[in-house]
Scaffold this motif. Sequence first.
Motif, PDB file in Angstrom:
ATOM      1  N   TYR A   7       3.117 -61.398 -17.705  1.00  0.00           N
ATOM      2  CA  TYR A   7       2.289 -60.711 -16.661  1.00  0.00           C
ATOM      3  C   TYR A   7       1.599 -61.909 -16.018  1.00  0.00           C
ATOM      4  O   TYR A   7       1.422 -62.968 -16.471  1.00  0.00           O
ATOM      5  CB  TYR A   7       1.002 -60.097 -17.522  1.00  0.00           C
ATOM      6  CG  TYR A   7       1.569 -58.748 -18.247  1.00  0.00           C
ATOM      7  CD1 TYR A   7       1.685 -57.582 -17.386  1.00  0.00           C
ATOM      8  CD2 TYR A   7       1.760 -58.729 -19.623  1.00  0.00           C
ATOM      9  CE1 TYR A   7       2.137 -56.525 -18.337  1.00  0.00           C
ATOM     10  CE2 TYR A   7       2.269 -57.528 -20.181  1.00  0.00           C
ATOM     11  CZ  TYR A   7       2.370 -56.571 -19.645  1.00  0.00           C
ATOM     12  OH  TYR A   7       2.982 -55.434 -20.027  1.00  0.00           O
ATOM     13  N   ARG A   8       1.362 -61.629 -14.753  1.00  0.00           N
ATOM     14  CA  ARG A   8       0.432 -62.383 -13.884  1.00  0.00           C
ATOM     15  C   ARG A   8      -1.019 -61.882 -13.972  1.00  0.00           C
ATOM     16  O   ARG A   8      -1.401 -60.866 -13.895  1.00  0.00           O
ATOM     17  CB  ARG A   8       0.804 -62.016 -12.336  1.00  0.00           C
ATOM     18  CG  ARG A   8       2.089 -62.867 -12.166  1.00  0.00           C
ATOM     19  CD  ARG A   8       2.294 -62.145 -10.364  1.00  0.00           C
ATOM     20  NE  ARG A   8       3.236 -63.168 -10.145  1.00  0.00           N
ATOM     21  CZ  ARG A   8       3.339 -64.527  -9.389  1.00  0.00           C
ATOM     22  NH1 ARG A   8       1.994 -65.122  -9.370  1.00  0.00           N
ATOM     23  NH2 ARG A   8       4.489 -65.006  -9.009  1.00  0.00           N
ATOM     24  N   VAL A  13      -7.116 -58.244 -12.185  1.00  0.00           N
ATOM     25  CA  VAL A  13      -6.101 -57.536 -12.316  1.00  0.00           C
ATOM     26  C   VAL A  13      -4.942 -58.360 -12.999  1.00  0.00           C
ATOM     27  O   VAL A  13      -4.957 -59.585 -13.335  1.00  0.00           O
ATOM     28  CB  VAL A  13      -5.151 -57.527 -10.890  1.00  0.00           C
ATOM     29  CG1 VAL A  13      -4.973 -58.771 -10.009  1.00  0.00           C
ATOM     30  CG2 VAL A  13      -4.123 -56.435 -10.654  1.00  0.00           C
ATOM     31  N   VAL A  14      -4.156 -57.554 -13.915  1.00  0.00           N
ATOM     32  CA  VAL A  14      -3.113 -57.857 -14.624  1.00  0.00           C
ATOM     33  C   VAL A  14      -1.931 -57.293 -14.066  1.00  0.00           C
ATOM     34  O   VAL A  14      -1.871 -55.895 -14.004  1.00  0.00           O
ATOM     35  CB  VAL A  14      -3.217 -57.725 -16.122  1.00  0.00           C
ATOM     36  CG1 VAL A  14      -2.095 -58.134 -16.675  1.00  0.00           C
ATOM     37  CG2 VAL A  14      -4.461 -58.421 -16.797  1.00  0.00           C
ATOM     38  N   THR A  15      -0.951 -58.060 -13.540  1.00  0.00           N
ATOM     39  CA  THR A  15       0.310 -57.408 -12.982  1.00  0.00           C
ATOM     40  C   THR A  15       1.645 -58.021 -13.534  1.00  0.00           C
ATOM     41  O   THR A  15       1.722 -59.023 -13.937  1.00  0.00           O
ATOM     42  CB  THR A  15       0.573 -57.440 -11.385  1.00  0.00           C
ATOM     43  OG1 THR A  15       0.588 -58.683 -11.159  1.00  0.00           O
ATOM     44  CG2 THR A  15      -0.742 -56.861 -10.915  1.00  0.00           C
ATOM     45  N   TYR A  71       6.328 -61.296  -8.036  1.00  0.00           N
ATOM     46  CA  TYR A  71       5.339 -61.512  -6.871  1.00  0.00           C
ATOM     47  C   TYR A  71       3.977 -61.057  -7.312  1.00  0.00           C
ATOM     48  O   TYR A  71       3.861 -59.966  -8.345  1.00  0.00           O
ATOM     49  CB  TYR A  71       5.775 -60.861  -5.726  1.00  0.00           C
ATOM     50  CG  TYR A  71       5.947 -59.508  -5.617  1.00  0.00           C
ATOM     51  CD1 TYR A  71       4.829 -58.751  -5.050  1.00  0.00           C
ATOM     52  CD2 TYR A  71       6.863 -58.659  -6.100  1.00  0.00           C
ATOM     53  CE1 TYR A  71       4.857 -57.290  -4.938  1.00  0.00           C
ATOM     54  CE2 TYR A  71       7.227 -57.424  -6.107  1.00  0.00           C
ATOM     55  CZ  TYR A  71       6.070 -56.718  -5.573  1.00  0.00           C
ATOM     56  OH  TYR A  71       6.226 -55.319  -5.612  1.00  0.00           O
ATOM     57  N   PRO A  72       3.021 -61.379  -6.692  1.00  0.00           N
ATOM     58  CA  PRO A  72       1.738 -61.165  -6.939  1.00  0.00           C
ATOM     59  C   PRO A  72       1.340 -59.817  -5.910  1.00  0.00           C
ATOM     60  O   PRO A  72       1.795 -59.700  -5.130  1.00  0.00           O
ATOM     61  CB  PRO A  72       0.638 -62.329  -6.635  1.00  0.00           C
ATOM     62  CG  PRO A  72       1.595 -63.060  -5.581  1.00  0.00           C
ATOM     63  CD  PRO A  72       3.087 -62.819  -6.146  1.00  0.00           C
ATOM     64  N   GLU A 121      10.086 -53.231 -16.338  1.00  0.00           N
ATOM     65  CA  GLU A 121      10.716 -53.221 -17.999  1.00  0.00           C
ATOM     66  C   GLU A 121      11.282 -51.858 -18.277  1.00  0.00           C
ATOM     67  O   GLU A 121      12.207 -51.855 -18.986  1.00  0.00           O
ATOM     68  CB  GLU A 121       9.573 -54.012 -18.718  1.00  0.00           C
ATOM     69  CG  GLU A 121       9.090 -55.354 -18.552  1.00  0.00           C
ATOM     70  CD  GLU A 121      10.309 -56.252 -18.448  1.00  0.00           C
ATOM     71  OE1 GLU A 121      11.061 -56.126 -19.370  1.00  0.00           O
ATOM     72  OE2 GLU A 121      10.241 -57.069 -17.782  1.00  0.00           O
ATOM     73  N   ALA A 122      10.519 -50.990 -18.122  1.00  0.00           N
ATOM     74  CA  ALA A 122      10.805 -49.514 -18.694  1.00  0.00           C
ATOM     75  C   ALA A 122      11.601 -48.899 -17.369  1.00  0.00           C
ATOM     76  O   ALA A 122      11.060 -48.773 -16.257  1.00  0.00           O
ATOM     77  CB  ALA A 122       9.671 -48.883 -19.465  1.00  0.00           C
TER      78      ALA A 122
END
Length: 138
Positions: A7-8, A13-15, A71-72, A121-122
């Motif tokens: 995760y970024r 924010v967490v992405t 990418y962010p 991922e899913a």
Amino acid sequence: MSQEVEYRRGRHVVTAMHVHLVFVTKYRTNVFNDAMLRRCEDIMIEVCDSFEAELRAFNGEHDHVHLLIHYPPKVAISKLVNSLKGVSSHYLRKEFTSPANPAITHDPFWSPSYLAASCGEAPLSIIKAYIDQQRRPT
């Protein structure tokens, strides 16, 4: 076999955003050789770095390239694509134009179109099932 998601993390924010890009040469002209693909990958890495993105995978054939980019959320894919194609076109023409490779001397290097597919991922079916299973208040 599960992979841990990277995760970024930002201030608010967490992405985990990835995009699969495919760029095709103009008229699908066979332009690339191994040296050009290696240089193209180096250029793409530099452009991604300038967007605070990470090129996770790169490969290509004679007439197209595939990229997987992490990418962010502040990055607009269209701007990233514009920069990737513009910068790579400039440097590849400058460094590889020769009588042996006339295909890249005059016409545009890349086709104006491209493929951009979001990746996660899913699979979408699992995410949709998860959303459908939420307990909606009545």
